[in-house]
Design a protein around this motif. Structure first.
Motif, PDB file in Angstrom:
ATOM      1  N   LYS A  98       3.868  48.966  88.294  1.00 47.89           N
ATOM      2  CA  LYS A  98       3.171  49.968  89.098  1.00 47.89           C
ATOM      3  C   LYS A  98       2.277  50.865  88.252  1.00 47.89           C
ATOM      4  CE  LYS A  98       5.651  48.880  92.847  1.00 47.89           C
ATOM      5  NZ  LYS A  98       6.721  48.029  92.303  1.00 47.89           N
ATOM      6  N   THR A  99       2.678  51.149  87.016  1.00 52.53           N
ATOM      7  CA  THR A  99       1.955  52.085  86.153  1.00 52.53           C
ATOM      8  C   THR A  99       0.814  51.382  85.430  1.00 52.53           C
ATOM      9  OG1 THR A  99       3.971  53.360  85.797  1.00 52.53           O
ATOM     10  CG2 THR A  99       2.184  53.690  84.225  1.00 52.53           C
ATOM     11  N   PRO A 100      -0.436  51.837  85.583  1.00 53.53           N
ATOM     12  CA  PRO A 100      -1.548  51.183  84.891  1.00 53.53           C
ATOM     13  C   PRO A 100      -1.422  51.289  83.370  1.00 53.53           C
ATOM     14  CG  PRO A 100      -2.357  52.516  86.714  1.00 53.53           C
ATOM     15  CD  PRO A 100      -0.908  52.865  86.536  1.00 53.53           C
ATOM     16  N   ILE A 101      -1.438  50.141  82.705  1.00 54.16           N
ATOM     17  CA  ILE A 101      -1.419  50.085  81.242  1.00 54.16           C
ATOM     18  C   ILE A 101      -2.605  49.271  80.719  1.00 54.16           C
ATOM     19  CG2 ILE A 101       1.055  50.449  80.955  1.00 54.16           C
ATOM     20  CD1 ILE A 101       1.402  47.413  80.760  1.00 54.16           C
ATOM     21  N   GLY A 102      -3.582  49.025  81.580  1.00 51.48           N
ATOM     22  CA  GLY A 102      -4.758  48.267  81.191  1.00 51.48           C
ATOM     23  C   GLY A 102      -4.804  46.918  81.866  1.00 51.48           C
ATOM     24  N   PHE A 124      -6.799  48.428  77.413  1.00 46.15           N
ATOM     25  CA  PHE A 124      -7.910  49.244  77.855  1.00 46.15           C
ATOM     26  C   PHE A 124      -9.089  48.969  76.914  1.00 46.15           C
ATOM     27  CE2 PHE A 124      -4.384  51.875  79.601  1.00 46.15           C
ATOM     28  CZ  PHE A 124      -4.819  51.939  80.922  1.00 46.15           C
ATOM     29  N   PRO A 125     -10.285  49.413  77.243  1.00 47.94           N
ATOM     30  CA  PRO A 125     -11.423  49.158  76.337  1.00 47.94           C
ATOM     31  C   PRO A 125     -11.212  49.689  74.926  1.00 47.94           C
ATOM     32  CG  PRO A 125     -12.220  49.825  78.497  1.00 47.94           C
ATOM     33  CD  PRO A 125     -10.730  49.986  78.521  1.00 47.94           C
ATOM     34  N   ASP A 126     -10.435  50.760  74.791  1.00 50.93           N
ATOM     35  CA  ASP A 126     -10.302  51.388  73.478  1.00 50.93           C
ATOM     36  C   ASP A 126      -8.940  51.177  72.827  1.00 50.93           C
ATOM     37  OD1 ASP A 126      -9.014  52.894  75.414  1.00 50.93           O
ATOM     38  OD2 ASP A 126      -9.482  54.822  74.475  1.00 50.93           O
ATOM     39  N   ARG A 127      -8.032  50.475  73.465  1.00 50.55           N
ATOM     40  CA  ARG A 127      -6.715  50.242  72.859  1.00 50.55           C
ATOM     41  C   ARG A 127      -6.007  49.105  73.584  1.00 50.55           C
ATOM     42  NH1 ARG A 127      -2.696  53.033  75.984  1.00 50.55           N
ATOM     43  NH2 ARG A 127      -3.636  54.460  77.501  1.00 50.55           N
ATOM     44  N   ARG A 128      -5.051  48.469  72.873  1.00 49.41           N
ATOM     45  CA  ARG A 128      -4.306  47.355  73.446  1.00 49.41           C
ATOM     46  C   ARG A 128      -2.940  47.292  72.790  1.00 49.41           C
ATOM     47  NH1 ARG A 128      -7.523  42.079  71.156  1.00 49.41           N
ATOM     48  NH2 ARG A 128      -5.510  41.071  71.077  1.00 49.41           N
ATOM     49  N   SER A 129      -2.003  46.667  73.495  1.00 48.10           N
ATOM     50  CA  SER A 129      -0.663  46.509  72.948  1.00 48.10           C
ATOM     51  C   SER A 129       0.084  45.483  73.793  1.00 48.10           C
ATOM     52  CB  SER A 129       0.095  47.848  72.930  1.00 48.10           C
ATOM     53  OG  SER A 129       1.297  47.721  72.176  1.00 48.10           O
ATOM     54  N   ILE A 130       1.341  45.270  73.453  1.00 52.33           N
ATOM     55  CA  ILE A 130       2.276  44.499  74.272  1.00 52.33           C
ATOM     56  C   ILE A 130       3.374  45.453  74.711  1.00 52.33           C
ATOM     57  CG2 ILE A 130       3.945  42.607  74.321  1.00 52.33           C
ATOM     58  CD1 ILE A 130       2.166  41.110  72.349  1.00 52.33           C
ATOM     59  N   TRP A 131       3.717  45.403  75.987  1.00 49.95           N
ATOM     60  CA  TRP A 131       4.693  46.295  76.590  1.00 49.95           C
ATOM     61  C   TRP A 131       5.853  45.459  77.119  1.00 49.95           C
ATOM     62  CZ3 TRP A 131       2.984  51.585  77.181  1.00 49.95           C
ATOM     63  CH2 TRP A 131       1.652  51.798  76.834  1.00 49.95           C
TER      64      TRP A 131
END
Length: 521
Positions: A98-102, A124-131
């Motif tokens: 539900k929570t936008p993380i990109g 996102f355009p300025d950051r990335r990760s694995i959740w």
């Protein structure tokens, strides 16, 4: 998976599972709202098993149940989980994120020691990760996302080694160890595998090793990887495999790679790849992966099911051929409901699981409320800055109808939406229509119907027409038609699909009533 498939050696195996060619061209069974359904009702199925934009499938066998989810990219709520008991008939049960993380790419759905986990690469355009998110019940509630702080990789594949430790295999042949609870990393990222390389004369998008999935069977760990790029030339994407006796390697590439590849643009399914192995209800084995439908890049990458056969040498072969013909269903399964009704009378107090906002702000869901209609607070000036509500359509031809009351100081309408720079549709305010094409406003003819009217949008194999009505009974064809076969990834990038949607821009509130969806033959 995004961004970052010699099939000839298996010709005999490929011919074994696909049924003999019929005299007539195979046709799908029609399910809910006449949508395409894979199960033909005679013991066979015809791909795709889940039509429409369902890329990067990750599948979990949990006893007699199967669960699957897909990349949802910029759609929220996202990471919708689907359920089956026979690998062919699938129905959604919940949206886990539900929570936008990109923009969400290829996930990994697993169960470990009674708890469910989904590992989610997002950017996102300025950051990335694995959740990671987790739940004790597959239907939720699911936790809030936990950042694993892995900014340089995508496409996690979970594995438990012979040492009992948990690992995530990552794009590029890399790997990282997890803590025992699976909610954090436990050490540095390390390079553990150099994937097999295809001949240089093949036409591919790029090497791009990604989507590693680990299956343990018969004393071996099998690592299934995608190479060749996920779009681009139809012959690019492919499935390769390597194996090792230990989770720590060394990894031996299969001498028969690639296991799956589209070898000709004349095939039904293009860019086939990103596979996960799964054991069927009666012990036979299968792969799920994605592919583009020949001529329908706009539908996105659809979910395909391919039978495999284990050979005496311990490797496996794909048996389904190019997947254009009916295939015998997995043995021993229990057919259940299939598909998702897309029509919505908006009579409940929440959005149906088919709906998602495109690239929403954190507060986007607060724009929606219900009062004998779906009431959508207007935002922005046009779909480019007013995130629409969209759903995935899996049919080559369909139409939707909806009653709309535009905001007093704004506009509302229907769309086919790829992203904020590429969409088409028809909207209106109290005095004028607004046509949208190529992501631009193209015309403002007079609107004789005022703030309330019915709109019908038909997408008939990329030819888009609109009809309007002041009473929902007498319809007038709108004087602009469109062709949208180029609204897709190889034109725009982004790895998404062309989705029907609703939007409201300006100030005030729009009301939407009685949306109906119907697939066309």
């Amino acid at each position: 998976m995004p961004k970052l498939t010699r099939r000839t050696a298996f010709g005999a195996f490929g011919a074994a599972a696909a049924l003999p060619a019929a005299a007539a061209t195979p046709a799908w069974r029609r399910g809910v709202e006449a949508q395409r359904a894979a199960d033909l009702g005679d013991g066979t199925f015809l791909n795709p098993i889940v039509a429409g934009d369902r890329p990067d499938p990750t599948i979990l066998k949990d006893g007699g149940d199967y669960y699957m989810t897909f990349s949802s990219f910029e759609a929220y709520p996202g990471v919708v989980i689907w359920h089956s008991r026979d690998l062919v008939n699938w129905a959604p049960i919940t949206a886990a994120l539900k929570t936008p993380i990109g923009s969400v790419w290829a996930c990994e759905l697993i169960r470990h020691q009674g708890r469910y986990y989904i590992y989610i690469p997002a950017r996102f355009p300025d950051r990335r990760s694995i959740w990671v998110i987790w739940a004790d019940d597959i239907r939720g509630p699911w936790s809030e996302p936990i950042d694993l702080h892995l900014p340089a990789h995508i496409d996690p594949g979970h594995a438990v080694g012979e040492d009992g430790k948990r690992y995530l295999f990552l794009s590029g042949g890399d790997r990282v160890r997890l803590t025992d609870d699976g909610l954090a990393t436990d050490g540095p990222v390390e390079h553990v595998y150099d994937p097999w390389r295809y001949p240089t004369e093949w036409d591919v998008e790029g090497f791009a090793p990604e989507g590693p999935k680990i299956t343990r069977r018969g004393g071996w760990f099998y690592q299934i990887t995608a190479v060749g790029g996920t779009a681009g030339p139809p012959t690019g994407h492919m499935v390769i495999v390597a194996r090792s006796r230990s989770i720590h390697g060394p990894w031996e590439n299969c001498p028969h790679n690639p296991i799956v590849r589209t070898t000709s643009r004349d095939e039904k399914w293009w860019s086939r790849g990103h596979a996960t192995l799964v054991e069927g209800p009666a012990g036979d084995w299968w792969m799920v992966y994605h592919g583009y439908e020949n001529g329908y890049w706009t539908l996105g990458r659809q979910c395909l099911l391919d039978p495999i056969e284990w050979a005496p040498d311990g490797w496996f072969r794909a048996k389904g051929g190019d997947l254009s013909r009916p295939i015998r269903k997995p043995r021993g399964g229990q057919p259940g409901p299939h598909g998702l009704a897309l029509s919505d009378d908006f009579a409940t107090s929440k959005l149906g699981v088919q709906w998602s906002f495109a690239d929403p702000a954190p507060d986007e869901l607060a724009r929606v409320r219900f009062d004998n209609a779906m009431i959508l607070t207007a935002r922005g000036t046009a779909p480019k800055d007013s995130p629409p509500l969209t759903f995935v359509a899996g049919d080559q031809a369909y139409e939707i109808e909806v009653e709309i009351e535009a905001p007093a100081a704004g506009s509302a309408g229907v769309l086919l939406f790829y992203d904020k720079q590429l969409y088409c549709g028809l909207s209106f305010n109290e005095k004028t229509f607004v046509t949208h094409q190529y992501g631009l406003e193209r015309g403002r003819p007079a609107n004789p119907n005022g703030r309330r009217m019915w709109l019908r949008m038909k997408n008939d194999r990329h030819i888009v027409t609109f009809h309007t009505s002041s009473d929902g009974r007498t319809w007038t064809k709108f004087d602009r038609q469109m062709e949208v076969s180029g609204y897709h990834h190889n034109v725009r990038g982004g790895f998404m699909a062309l989705r029907p949607g609703l939007f409201a821009a300006g100030q005030g509130e729009a009301r939407f009533r009685r949306l109906t969806y119907r697939a066309l033959a």
